[in-house]
Design an enzyme around this catalytic site. Structure first.
Site, short mmCIF file in Angstrom:
data_model
loop_
_atom_site.label_atom_id
_atom_site.label_comp_id
_atom_site.label_asym_id
_atom_site.label_seq_id
_atom_site.Cartn_x
_atom_site.Cartn_y
_atom_site.Cartn_z
N ARG A 1 0.50 -1.83 -0.30
CA ARG A 1 -0.02 -0.25 -0.40
C ARG A 1 1.32 1.37 -0.22
NH1 ARG A 1 -3.02 -3.51 4.60
NH2 ARG A 1 -4.84 -3.77 3.31
N PHE B 1 -11.82 -5.14 -4.67
CA PHE B 1 -11.61 -5.39 -3.12
C PHE B 1 -11.20 -4.58 -1.71
CE2 PHE B 1 -10.76 -8.79 -6.69
CZ PHE B 1 -11.92 -9.46 -5.84
N ASP C 1 -16.63 -4.01 -2.81
CA ASP C 1 -16.66 -4.29 -2.00
C ASP C 1 -18.40 -4.76 -2.35
OD1 ASP C 1 -14.31 -5.46 0.31
OD2 ASP C 1 -16.50 -6.28 0.32
N SER C 2 -18.24 -6.31 -1.58
CA SER C 2 -19.13 -7.16 -2.08
C SER C 2 -19.89 -7.18 -0.20
CB SER C 2 -19.12 -8.37 -2.12
OG SER C 2 -18.79 -9.05 -1.12
N ALA D 1 -16.83 -8.59 -7.49
CA ALA D 1 -15.98 -7.09 -7.69
C ALA D 1 -16.00 -7.65 -9.80
CB ALA D 1 -15.00 -8.07 -7.56
N ASP E 1 -6.69 -7.19 -5.60
CA ASP E 1 -6.49 -7.81 -4.46
C ASP E 1 -7.72 -8.94 -3.97
OD1 ASP E 1 -5.10 -8.99 -1.69
OD2 ASP E 1 -5.78 -7.42 -0.57
N CYS F 1 -3.36 -13.79 -2.08
CA CYS F 1 -3.16 -14.20 -1.20
C CYS F 1 -3.58 -16.34 -0.79
CB CYS F 1 -3.96 -13.82 -0.13
SG CYS F 1 -5.46 -14.47 -0.49
#
Length: 407
Positions: A216, A232, A254-255, A282, A302, A342
């Site tokens: 970031r 995300f 975002d969901s 997304a 991400d 990730c």
């Protein structure tokens, strides 16, 4: 078991000690000599002395006889006691390293295998701690761990936020409970010159993702005057520092409606302007933005782990390809895409291959790589502890070729 060895013995089959001797910390049930040392005789979650086929000690491990990954090595010294003092020593080692690296007490204090405590994660939010216990042994030892943390840090509160597939594999139920003191409804994180509100109980994992801190910070150098899309966004860990760094506009997707509500609160607290949130899926949002002819100069991709187990590999790797393809369709010439994963089942090379497959309409180049920050140390013999990978991708500008000079 003897007075010199208070722990029951588990002996490996011939030649099955090679992984442990090479530095790894895991033992699988099919590597145990169950004729000499039956797994069924072991109390689930207890500590056992691991031995090779000749009876030579390899160390002490937490054992769960009901799982394929049945033992996790805690110490290579078979003479130590796994007690409050053991945990205090390991925690003190972890704390000293973080205090050298970070000027403020906001970090991952324990990162499982990377800190010699497999199955345990602890995130620190100044005077509050949030724990994840991903193994039966660590879950059983929580009173020892809690007491060690109280003696070492004197925290105001310790929260257990333990859920997910890893616990289900261990035969454990989800647990969200205060182990000590008081945990407020919201915790605070100071990161990259921004102050964030975090929901420790209802948020993802422990509430925050410290692993992307450095990525970031690095992205802020590209933000000035750019239109940003964060696909995300969660609580705004990327979006808000980019807005503060001078982005002309930031769209956060975002969901989760509760996550976006906290993101918007975080935006107000940091006095950022030009941030717009979209509540939705997304991929569907990316399609809608493309159909509207939208384009962005900086895109953050991400997603959560799209490959949670080996059986998800094919479907998940295709999903990474589709996300990168859609993001690149929205990227302006000269723009930057940060694409991360990730999923520890997805290797760096496989992610790179999915990124390379995606661009069909432009000329792209990798200009940098990102990984988990230094409070997420990697055990050199446990590749699974090195889970986060990311690429900074530049779309070359389409400049006209210089005409050849004629005589």
């Amino acid at each position: 078991m003897s007075s010199a060895n208070p722990y029951p013995i588990l002996r490996l089959r011939p030649k099955e000690d090679r992984r442990l001797r090479a530095g790894h910390l895991w033992v699988y049930s099919n590597e145990i000599d169950v004729q000499k040392t039956p797994l069924t005789a072991v109390t689930p979650g207890s500590v056992c002395r691991m031995e090779d086929a000749q009876g030579k000690a390899l160390g002490l491990a937490h054992v769960n006889p009901h799982t394929l990954l049945c033992a996790r090595l805690l110490s290579r010294d078979p003479h130590v006691r796994i007690d409050e003092g053991f945990y205090r020593s390991r925690l003190q080692q972890a704390l000293r390293m973080r205090e050298r690296l970070f000027g403020a007490p906001f970090y991952r204090l324990v990162h499982g295998e990377g800190d010699g405590l497999p199955g345990l994660v602890i995130d620190r939010y100044e005077d509050h701690l949030v724990l994840q216990a991903g193994s039966l042994g660590m879950d059983r030892d929580l009173p020892l761990i809690t007491a060690a943390l109280q003696g070492l840090l004197r925290p105001a509160g310790i929260l257990l936020k333990a859920s997910g597939a890893a616990r289900r594999l261990e035969g454990l139920e989800d647990r969200v409970e205060v182990l000590f003191g008081h945990i407020p409804e919201r915790l605070e994180v100071w990161e990259n010159d921004c102050l964030f509100q975090v929901d420790p109980r209802g948020g993802q994992k422990t509430g925050w993702f410290y692993d992307h801190r450095a990525n970031r910070r690095r992205l802020r150098d590209f933000a000035q005057g750019r239109r940003v899309l964060d696909c995300f966004a969660y609580l705004g860990g990327f979006a808000i520092p980019l807005a503060k760094a001078g982005a002309s506009a930031v769209t956060a997707v975002d969901s989760s409606a509760p996550a976006l509500a906290i993101l918007e609160e975080n935006a107000r607290r940091n006095e950022v302007e030009g941030l717009h949130s979209i509540h939705g899926d997304a991929m569907e949002t990316l399609h809608n933005l493309r159909d509207r002819g939208e384009q962005f100069d900086l895109i953050v991709l991400d997603p959560p782990a799209l490959i949670k187990s080996k059986k998800d590999f094919k479907e998940g790797s295709i999903a990474y390809r589709r996300f990168n393809d859609m993001a690149m369709r929205l990227l302006t010439p000269g723009g930057i895409l940060f694409s991360a994963s990730c999923s520890h089942h997805l290797s760096r090379e496989t992610l790179l291959s999915q990124i390379a497959f995606a661009p069909q309409r432009g000329d792209y180049q990798i200009i940098g790589e990102g990984s988990q920050d230094m409070d997420h140390p990697v055990h050199p013999a446990v590749p699974e502890s090195n889970y986060l990978k990311g690429f900074f991708i530049h779309r070359r500008e389409e400049l006209p070729e210089e005409a050849e000079k004629t005589a």
